[in-house]
Enzyme design. Structure first.
Site, PDB file in Angstrom:
ATOM      1  N   ASP A 121       0.799  -1.231   0.000  1.00 23.15           N
ATOM      2  CA  ASP A 121       0.000   0.000   0.000  1.00 23.15           C
ATOM      3  C   ASP A 121       0.831   1.280   0.000  1.00 23.15           C
ATOM      4  O   ASP A 121       0.263   2.380   0.032  1.00 23.15           O
ATOM      5  CB  ASP A 121      -0.945   0.018   1.213  1.00 23.15           C
ATOM      6  CG  ASP A 121      -2.124  -0.922   1.006  1.00 23.15           C
ATOM      7  OD1 ASP A 121      -2.643  -0.975  -0.118  1.00 23.15           O
ATOM      8  OD2 ASP A 121      -2.524  -1.593   1.969  1.00 23.15           O
ATOM      9  N   ASP A 183      -5.581  -4.403  -6.273  1.00 25.73           N
ATOM     10  CA  ASP A 183      -5.335  -3.047  -5.769  1.00 25.73           C
ATOM     11  C   ASP A 183      -3.875  -2.626  -5.988  1.00 25.73           C
ATOM     12  O   ASP A 183      -3.568  -1.447  -6.143  1.00 25.73           O
ATOM     13  CB  ASP A 183      -5.643  -2.957  -4.272  1.00 25.73           C
ATOM     14  CG  ASP A 183      -6.753  -3.891  -3.808  1.00 25.73           C
ATOM     15  OD1 ASP A 183      -6.939  -4.957  -4.426  1.00 25.73           O
ATOM     16  OD2 ASP A 183      -7.407  -3.569  -2.824  1.00 25.73           O
ATOM     17  N   GLY A 241      -6.903 -18.202  -8.237  1.00 26.66           N
ATOM     18  CA  GLY A 241      -7.432 -16.849  -8.103  1.00 26.66           C
ATOM     19  C   GLY A 241      -8.572 -16.899  -7.107  1.00 26.66           C
ATOM     20  O   GLY A 241      -9.459 -17.757  -7.232  1.00 26.66           O
ATOM     21  N   THR A 243     -10.994 -14.499  -3.866  1.00 24.81           N
ATOM     22  CA  THR A 243     -11.367 -13.158  -3.434  1.00 24.81           C
ATOM     23  C   THR A 243     -11.012 -12.967  -1.984  1.00 24.81           C
ATOM     24  O   THR A 243     -10.824 -13.929  -1.230  1.00 24.81           O
ATOM     25  CB  THR A 243     -12.865 -12.871  -3.659  1.00 24.81           C
ATOM     26  OG1 THR A 243     -13.033 -11.443  -3.668  1.00 24.81           O
ATOM     27  CG2 THR A 243     -13.747 -13.484  -2.585  1.00 24.81           C
ATOM     28  N   ARG A 255     -14.702  -2.684  -6.797  1.00 20.39           N
ATOM     29  CA  ARG A 255     -13.495  -1.859  -6.640  1.00 20.39           C
ATOM     30  C   ARG A 255     -12.260  -2.566  -7.191  1.00 20.39           C
ATOM     31  O   ARG A 255     -11.333  -1.910  -7.683  1.00 20.39           O
ATOM     32  CB  ARG A 255     -13.303  -1.412  -5.196  1.00 20.39           C
ATOM     33  CG  ARG A 255     -12.406  -0.182  -5.102  1.00 20.39           C
ATOM     34  CD  ARG A 255     -12.421   0.563  -3.777  1.00 20.39           C
ATOM     35  NE  ARG A 255     -12.208  -0.277  -2.645  1.00 20.39           N
ATOM     36  CZ  ARG A 255     -13.142  -0.669  -1.787  1.00 20.39           C
ATOM     37  NH1 ARG A 255     -14.401  -0.263  -1.966  1.00 20.39           N
ATOM     38  NH2 ARG A 255     -12.876  -1.441  -0.770  1.00 20.39           N
ATOM     39  N   TRP A 259      -9.768  -0.825  -9.756  1.00 17.50           N
ATOM     40  CA  TRP A 259      -8.299  -0.707  -9.659  1.00 17.50           C
ATOM     41  C   TRP A 259      -7.647  -1.189 -10.955  1.00 17.50           C
ATOM     42  O   TRP A 259      -6.638  -0.632 -11.407  1.00 17.50           O
ATOM     43  CB  TRP A 259      -7.755  -1.522  -8.485  1.00 17.50           C
ATOM     44  CG  TRP A 259      -8.172  -1.122  -7.097  1.00 17.50           C
ATOM     45  CD1 TRP A 259      -8.503  -1.963  -6.071  1.00 17.50           C
ATOM     46  CD2 TRP A 259      -8.253   0.206  -6.516  1.00 17.50           C
ATOM     47  NE1 TRP A 259      -8.792  -1.259  -4.925  1.00 17.50           N
ATOM     48  CE2 TRP A 259      -8.638   0.069  -5.164  1.00 17.50           C
ATOM     49  CE3 TRP A 259      -8.038   1.491  -7.020  1.00 17.50           C
ATOM     50  CZ2 TRP A 259      -8.830   1.172  -4.306  1.00 17.50           C
ATOM     51  CZ3 TRP A 259      -8.231   2.595  -6.172  1.00 17.50           C
ATOM     52  CH2 TRP A 259      -8.614   2.413  -4.849  1.00 17.50           C
TER      53      TRP A 259
HETATM   54  N1  GLY Z   1      -7.074  -1.712  -1.056  1.00 17.62           N
HETATM   55  C1  GLY Z   1      -8.212  -2.175  -0.366  1.00 17.62           C
HETATM   56  C2  GLY Z   1      -9.511  -1.777  -0.939  1.00 17.62           C
HETATM   57  O1  GLY Z   1      -9.670  -1.413  -2.076  1.00 17.62           O
HETATM   58  O2  GLY Z   1     -10.447  -1.869  -0.181  1.00 17.62           O
END
Ligand code: GLY
Length: 406
Positions: A121, A183, A241, A243, A255, A259
């Site tokens: 992050d 992300d 893969g 989740t 989301r 990303w």
């Molecule tokens: N990076 C975590 C989210 O998108 O919640």
């Protein structure tokens, strides 16, 4: 009568009852609104002893009116968004007080440039804060923080797999030897930036390798994405893969796809390799094709409770911002289609259905943080605000005939 209304709300669950976006979006009005809400937040953060610049606004739950703040630690992945909001607001208002507060909050993240990487992050944390700060001020100290943090992020790269290890902390408990989450695509931008601003050129190679392997392994044949790719550290091959934040392993978590759309748009910008432009369109088209009428996605496109599932305004804002950029790389017809879609998204997000208005100081309502953990459901979340104001500024620049990125 009251009973009937309450009963209806229960039956409808999170149904927003929103329609096709209508009316013209007034970008300056929306940015003025953001400026007003930013001032409300700054006032809210003021205490008798001043502002604690290490405490970052994170969320406001549906039944709350005030920000819940979190300490800027290495574990708090959202700590860079509030400084980023302040930089964008300063960019619009040119307000010196906002500049000062942007600097103060940004400074609280400096420690990240000289500690070992906790996870991927670092881009969200340092590029949204220091990255925007450097873009607007050219402060050389900011540049050094970004360069040092990019080197730190690179320590998570595994050359056998070819991607960054997103969550070192999940390796043992989940038996995910090398995990890469969608992300993580966003954090490549800081590597590209560092490589062309005096950092190690190897950072560019890492970013490209990560994008290529993710493209190959983390998408289904219909271009929807897996949130997490789990790789074998000996062979480098994909194991599975799965989740983490979506409805199920096989679904399109809104989301996560957002990303991907944003990430591959950036990879095209930085490499100019047409394969990424093509891919960015493919991952966008499957998202656009399945949006509800108001263009703000349900939190997961495959939640069986749709249309009673909550929306995710944060994904809507991320995609709106990305599509404004993507539209500039394409010929008129296709580019216009993406730009128009982004404007429709921003028109919805700027309506009373999604803006917090007087009710709370955030910009937006209706985001979902982590459904499987039952956290931040239908809430205001700081990253939704960050990408919303970013998208509005991008649109303003386009409307005024400037480059989309500023
Ligand atoms: N990076 C975590 C989210 O998108 O919640």
């Amino acid at each position: 009568m009251k009973k009937i209304v309450v009963g209806l709300a229960v039956v409808l669950g999170f149904c927003m009852c929103t329609h096709k976006p209508s009316g013209t979006l007034d970008v300056n009005k929306a940015l003025d609104y953001c400026a007003k809400q930013t001032q409300r937040t700054l006032t809210e953060l003021e205490t008798d002893s001043g502002i604690d610049y290490t405490m970052m606004p994170r969320n406001i739950m549906a039944d709350e009116q005030h920000w819940n703040c979190r300490k800027a630690t290495k574990e708090e992945w959202c700590a860079g968004f509030w400084p980023g909001v302040l930089w964008y607001d300063y960019e619009y208002t040119k307000d010196k007080q906002v500049l000062e507060e942007a600097e103060n909050f940004t400074h609280s993240l400096k420690f990240l440039s000289h500690i070992p990487a906790y996870d991927h992050d670092l881009g969200f944390l340092v590029f949204c804060s220091y990255g925007n700060g450097y873009r607007l001020t050219k402060n050389p100290a900011y540049k050094q923080v970004i360069l040092d943090t990019a080197d730190t992020l690179a320590t998570l790269f595994n050359p056998i797999v070819g991607t960054i290890l997103s969550w070192p902390r999940e390796v043992e408990p989940r038996n995910w030897p090398h995990n890469t989450i969608m992300d993580n695509m966003i954090n490549l931008e800081m590597l590209f930036w560092a490589a062309k601003n005096g950092g190690n050129p190897y950072l560019y190679d890492i970013a490209v390798s990560h994008a290529d392997k993710t493209m190959k392994s983390q998408f289904r044949t219909d271009y929807t994405s897996y949130h997490v790719a789990v790789y074998d550290t000996i062979t480098g091959n994909l194991i599975k893969g799965v989740t983490h934040q979506g409805y199920a392993d096989s679904t399109m978590w809104a989301r996560g796809q957002a990303w991907a759309i944003y990430g591959y748009t950036v990879v095209y910008r930085e490499t100019k390799d047409p394969k990424y432009l093509d891919f960015a369109q493919k991952v966008t088209d499957v998202y656009l094709d399945r949006l509800p009428e108001d263009k703000v996605p349900y939190w997961d496109f495959d939640d069986p409770s749709i249309p009673n599932a909550p929306r995710d305004a944060s994904a809507g804002a991320v995609v709106a911002s990305a599509l404004l950029e993507l539209s500039t790389y394409l010929p008129n017809g296709t580019g216009k289609r993406y730009k128009d879609a982004a404007i429709e998204m921003l028109t919805s997000l700027s309506s009373d259905s999604y803006q917090s208005g007087e009710s709370k100081p955030s910009f937006l309502l209706h985001s979902v943080g982590h459904w499987p953990n039952h956290s931040e459901i239908d809430a205001s979340i700081i990253y939704a605000d960050y990408y919303y104001i970013e998208a509005l500024l991008r649109l303003k620049r386009l409307q005024e005939g400037y480059g989309v990125l500023g």
